[in-house]
Design an enzyme around this catalytic site. Structure first.
Site, PDB file in Angstrom:
ATOM      1  N   LEU A  11       0.817  -1.210   0.000  1.00 43.15           N
ATOM      2  CA  LEU A  11       0.000   0.000   0.000  1.00 43.15           C
ATOM      3  C   LEU A  11       0.856   1.267   0.000  1.00 43.15           C
ATOM      4  O   LEU A  11       0.588   2.208   0.745  1.00 43.15           O
ATOM      5  CB  LEU A  11      -0.956  -0.005   1.200  1.00 43.15           C
ATOM      6  CG  LEU A  11      -2.132  -0.982   1.095  1.00 43.15           C
ATOM      7  CD1 LEU A  11      -2.904  -1.032   2.405  1.00 43.15           C
ATOM      8  CD2 LEU A  11      -3.060  -0.588  -0.055  1.00 43.15           C
ATOM      9  N   ALA A  12       1.881   1.271  -0.827  1.00 45.12           N
ATOM     10  CA  ALA A  12       2.625   2.507  -1.054  1.00 45.12           C
ATOM     11  C   ALA A  12       1.834   3.348  -2.057  1.00 45.12           C
ATOM     12  O   ALA A  12       0.669   3.059  -2.345  1.00 45.12           O
ATOM     13  CB  ALA A  12       4.034   2.202  -1.547  1.00 45.12           C
ATOM     14  N   MET A  14       1.706   3.759  -5.403  1.00 43.38           N
ATOM     15  CA  MET A  14       1.078   3.106  -6.555  1.00 43.38           C
ATOM     16  C   MET A  14       0.007   2.124  -6.119  1.00 43.38           C
ATOM     17  O   MET A  14      -1.093   2.086  -6.682  1.00 43.38           O
ATOM     18  CB  MET A  14       2.144   2.407  -7.403  1.00 43.38           C
ATOM     19  CG  MET A  14       3.033   3.334  -8.187  1.00 43.38           C
ATOM     20  SD  MET A  14       2.158   4.256  -9.474  1.00 43.38           S
ATOM     21  CE  MET A  14       1.903   2.968 -10.702  1.00 43.38           C
ATOM     22  N   SER A 129       2.249   1.863 -15.929  1.00 44.18           N
ATOM     23  CA  SER A 129       2.828   3.188 -16.140  1.00 44.18           C
ATOM     24  C   SER A 129       1.785   4.279 -15.981  1.00 44.18           C
ATOM     25  O   SER A 129       0.626   4.095 -16.318  1.00 44.18           O
ATOM     26  CB  SER A 129       3.445   3.281 -17.536  1.00 44.18           C
ATOM     27  OG  SER A 129       3.975   4.577 -17.752  1.00 44.18           O
ATOM     28  N   GLY A 130       2.238   5.412 -15.478  1.00 45.21           N
ATOM     29  CA  GLY A 130       1.353   6.559 -15.330  1.00 45.21           C
ATOM     30  C   GLY A 130       1.536   7.278 -14.020  1.00 45.21           C
ATOM     31  O   GLY A 130       0.933   8.324 -13.785  1.00 45.21           O
ATOM     32  N   GLY A 131       2.392   6.687 -13.142  1.00 43.67           N
ATOM     33  CA  GLY A 131       2.642   7.333 -11.866  1.00 43.67           C
ATOM     34  C   GLY A 131       1.418   7.320 -10.970  1.00 43.67           C
ATOM     35  O   GLY A 131       0.454   6.586 -11.189  1.00 43.67           O
ATOM     36  N   LYS A 184       7.566  -2.858 -20.852  1.00 39.58           N
ATOM     37  CA  LYS A 184       7.563  -1.737 -19.899  1.00 39.58           C
ATOM     38  C   LYS A 184       8.966  -1.143 -19.778  1.00 39.58           C
ATOM     39  O   LYS A 184       9.141   0.078 -19.672  1.00 39.58           O
ATOM     40  CB  LYS A 184       7.070  -2.218 -18.531  1.00 39.58           C
ATOM     41  CG  LYS A 184       7.151  -1.162 -17.413  1.00 39.58           C
ATOM     42  CD  LYS A 184       6.361   0.095 -17.738  1.00 39.58           C
ATOM     43  CE  LYS A 184       6.073   0.954 -16.518  1.00 39.58           C
ATOM     44  NZ  LYS A 184       7.227   1.449 -15.801  1.00 39.58           N
ATOM     45  N   HIS A 187       9.531   0.944 -22.769  1.00 39.94           N
ATOM     46  CA  HIS A 187       8.748   2.169 -22.541  1.00 39.94           C
ATOM     47  C   HIS A 187       9.550   3.150 -21.700  1.00 39.94           C
ATOM     48  O   HIS A 187       9.659   4.333 -22.021  1.00 39.94           O
ATOM     49  CB  HIS A 187       7.433   1.814 -21.836  1.00 39.94           C
ATOM     50  CG  HIS A 187       6.743   2.973 -21.173  1.00 39.94           C
ATOM     51  ND1 HIS A 187       7.163   3.490 -19.963  1.00 39.94           N
ATOM     52  CD2 HIS A 187       5.672   3.710 -21.541  1.00 39.94           C
ATOM     53  CE1 HIS A 187       6.392   4.505 -19.630  1.00 39.94           C
ATOM     54  NE2 HIS A 187       5.470   4.654 -20.561  1.00 39.94           N
ATOM     55  N   ASN A 188      10.140   2.659 -20.604  1.00 42.20           N
ATOM     56  CA  ASN A 188      10.893   3.550 -19.724  1.00 42.20           C
ATOM     57  C   ASN A 188      12.148   4.075 -20.407  1.00 42.20           C
ATOM     58  O   ASN A 188      12.538   5.228 -20.192  1.00 42.20           O
ATOM     59  CB  ASN A 188      11.267   2.815 -18.432  1.00 42.20           C
ATOM     60  CG  ASN A 188      10.087   2.663 -17.490  1.00 42.20           C
ATOM     61  OD1 ASN A 188       8.941   2.703 -17.922  1.00 42.20           O
ATOM     62  ND2 ASN A 188      10.358   2.484 -16.226  1.00 42.20           N
ATOM     63  N   GLU A 191      11.094   6.760 -22.586  1.00 36.78           N
ATOM     64  CA  GLU A 191      10.812   7.889 -21.691  1.00 36.78           C
ATOM     65  C   GLU A 191      12.098   8.663 -21.379  1.00 36.78           C
ATOM     66  O   GLU A 191      12.114   9.899 -21.413  1.00 36.78           O
ATOM     67  CB  GLU A 191      10.176   7.351 -20.414  1.00 36.78           C
ATOM     68  CG  GLU A 191       9.861   8.369 -19.342  1.00 36.78           C
ATOM     69  CD  GLU A 191       9.376   7.682 -18.068  1.00 36.78           C
ATOM     70  OE1 GLU A 191       9.926   7.983 -16.994  1.00 36.78           O
ATOM     71  OE2 GLU A 191       8.466   6.830 -18.149  1.00 36.78           O
ATOM     72  N   TYR A 192      13.193   7.949 -21.088  1.00 38.92           N
ATOM     73  CA  TYR A 192      14.488   8.597 -20.848  1.00 38.92           C
ATOM     74  C   TYR A 192      14.877   9.441 -22.055  1.00 38.92           C
ATOM     75  O   TYR A 192      15.325  10.579 -21.918  1.00 38.92           O
ATOM     76  CB  TYR A 192      15.578   7.542 -20.631  1.00 38.92           C
ATOM     77  CG  TYR A 192      15.782   7.045 -19.224  1.00 38.92           C
ATOM     78  CD1 TYR A 192      14.730   6.502 -18.484  1.00 38.92           C
ATOM     79  CD2 TYR A 192      17.040   7.070 -18.637  1.00 38.92           C
ATOM     80  CE1 TYR A 192      14.934   6.012 -17.209  1.00 38.92           C
ATOM     81  CE2 TYR A 192      17.254   6.583 -17.354  1.00 38.92           C
ATOM     82  CZ  TYR A 192      16.199   6.055 -16.639  1.00 38.92           C
ATOM     83  OH  TYR A 192      16.407   5.574 -15.382  1.00 38.92           O
ATOM     84  N   HIS A 452      40.212 -12.618 -37.540  1.00 38.22           N
ATOM     85  CA  HIS A 452      38.781 -12.777 -37.268  1.00 38.22           C
ATOM     86  C   HIS A 452      37.954 -13.020 -38.528  1.00 38.22           C
ATOM     87  O   HIS A 452      36.747 -13.230 -38.423  1.00 38.22           O
ATOM     88  CB  HIS A 452      38.253 -11.547 -36.522  1.00 38.22           C
ATOM     89  CG  HIS A 452      38.765 -11.439 -35.126  1.00 38.22           C
ATOM     90  ND1 HIS A 452      38.470 -12.361 -34.141  1.00 38.22           N
ATOM     91  CD2 HIS A 452      39.584 -10.524 -34.544  1.00 38.22           C
ATOM     92  CE1 HIS A 452      39.064 -12.013 -33.017  1.00 38.22           C
ATOM     93  NE2 HIS A 452      39.749 -10.898 -33.238  1.00 38.22           N
TER      94      HIS A 452
END
Length: 483
Positions: A11-12, A14, A129-131, A184, A187-188, A191-192, A452
């Protein structure tokens, strides 16, 4: 007592907002937190009078759920997830479902899916996602894991998530085991990249053009009405226009050292593992690392003056060029991200729906934008599209933006203002469109010092050759060849 639809552990910020979202949409939720006082505080506070059951143990939580039981965790990634899985399993029966809604690293989700399935249970790893606001009002969700678990949670997930303007849910099944958390992660990473490119645009306007925050606020407000319309442009507009109670422009009071939680780094590392040139996101991660060297940068600023040429052009024209450069670079970022997802899908045996992923990102999440609708259209037209740059719509935009894009990078270089992500995007574009790169010389160098081998333009692909460059080497060549 009537059984509850779903249980949630954690229960933080998010977790609390997500269960309030679930309850507001008609679902009953059992809640538990390791610090049980938090459960009581929630039931007596934001959850008072609502369809929640506060539980003081995992056993009580599991016992209160309808079959198949659905137990969702929103806890810190890493060891805490494994610890809770071990505590949950003894209280479940065959076919029950454990859900990890945290930012777990996808290899952990692959491992956990196999482990939980070996116990006769089902597992879902879903990016959320969405905070805080997204969790409460409608996030974007990217679930993957045991395929048979999806029909059991689909109604809950698609009801609580964000919806597009057309009423489509920003949540769908991504793929097997770690696919949801991989998407995800990408996605992040994107976002960066988006955030860094916006910051570079801000830096060019502020340091290069000498614009005030109010002037930049107006530019971002204008940009948010066009093709750059997005959540990150919108909040940048708001930040630049914000003043505290004393009239201070808060953005100017913030120390220029950026934090990160690691998902951008994971994306860059995954790209290296897959051999994919995720250059823009890599530069965005390194830009945050460079920002953290604050004390060194202060010292270097005194000792290392640059050959800086002040801006001497038409500011309005430059801002328009910058808009085009930002849009073209954004296309490159997504093209690279989709390249990485396509490569990983082949490596891990995932069946990803690329248009569906763009749809999931249309609303609720941090990178939501109008632009994503065009990506969905591109993959709807051609599900086998190798790269977004090969789609006619995106190809035309990048081609028509080239002159502006190059002018921006030239001016930035002259003014001594770093643009690592915008510049790397242009370099990738130039590399991707170049039929013959200088890698032939690189292969000759590798063959010279390490035997090589190399392929030849006048021979079929897959045939390898070695040259005795010095006359002193033998005929033995290295046995491995990795592109």
């Amino acid at each position: 007592m009537e059984k509850m639809d779903i249980g949630l552990i954690g229960l933080a910020v998010m977790g609390e907002n997500l269960v309030l979202n679930m309850e507001s949409k008609g679902f009953s939720v059992a809640v538990f937190n390791r610090t049980v006082e938090k459960v009581d505080a929630f039931i007596q506070g934001r959850g008072a009078g609502k369809n929640f059951k506060g539980c003081h143990s995992i056993e009580e939580l599991c016992a209160s759920l309808k079959r198949p039981r659905k137990v969702m965790m929103l806890v810190k990634a890493g060891a805490p997830v494994d610890d809770f899985i071990e505590q949950i399993i003894p209280h479940l029966e065959e076919g029950d479902i454990i859900i990890d809604g945290g930012n777990s690293h996808f290899p952990d989700t692959i491992r956990r899916t196999a482990y939980v399935e070996s116990k006769g249970l089902r597992y879902i790893g879903t990016g959320v996602s969405g905070g805080e606001e997204g969790a409460l009002l409608g996030p974007s969700m990217m679930p993957g894991g045991t395929p048979s678990a999806w029909p059991e949670v689909k109604e809950i997930f698609q009801t609580i998530c964000a919806q597009t303007d057309e009423g489509e849910a920003c949540c769908d099944w991504v793929g097997e085991d770690g696919a949801g958390h991989f998407v995800k992660m990408v996605h992040n990473g994107i976002e960066y990249g988006d955030m860094q490119m916006i910051c570079e645009s801000y830096h060019l306007m502020r340091a290069g053009l000498g614009m005030s925050n109010q002037e930049m606020h107006e530019v971002f407000a204008e940009w948010n009405e066009g093709e750059l319309d997005s959540y990150l442009i919108e909040i940048t507009r708001d930040i630049l226009g914000y003043k505290d109670e004393e009239g201070n422009e808060v953005v100017d009071l913030i120390l220029d050292t950026a934090g990160q939680k690691g998902t951008g780094k994971w994306t860059a590392v995954a790209a290296l593992d897959e051999g994919q040139p995720l250059t823009l996101i890599g530069e965005a991660v390194f830009a945050r690392c460079l920002s953290a060297l604050k004390d060194e940068r202060v010292e270097a600023a005194k000792m290392l003056p640059g050959m800086v040429k002040p801006f001497d052009g038409d500011k309005r024209a430059f801002i328009d060029d910058l808009r085009k450069a930002l849009y073209a670079s954004k296309i490159i970022s997504y093209a690279q991200g989709y390249q990485l997802m396509r490569s990983a899908a082949a490596s891990y045996g995932w069946h990803l729906n690329y248009g569906g992923i763009a749809l999931m990102w249309r609303g609720g999440c941090i990178i939501r934008s109008v632009f994503l609708g065009k990506i969905k259209e591109a993959f709807d037209k051609n599900p086998e599209l190798k790269n977004l740059l090969l789609d006619p719509f995106f190809a035309e935009i990048v081609k028509s933006s080239q002159a502006a894009w190059r002018r921006v990078i030239v001016k930035a270089t002259e003014m001594g203002i770093p643009t690592p992500s915008l510049s790397s995007a242009l370099s990738f574009f130039d590399g991707y469109r170049t039929e013959r790169l200088p890698a032939n010389l690189l292969q000759a160098q590798r063959d010279y010092f390490g035997a090589h081998t190399y392929e030849r333009v006048d021979k079929p692909r897959g045939e390898f050759f070695h040259t005795n460059w010095t006359g002193r080497g033998g005929d033995t060549a290295a046995s491995t060849y990795i592109v």
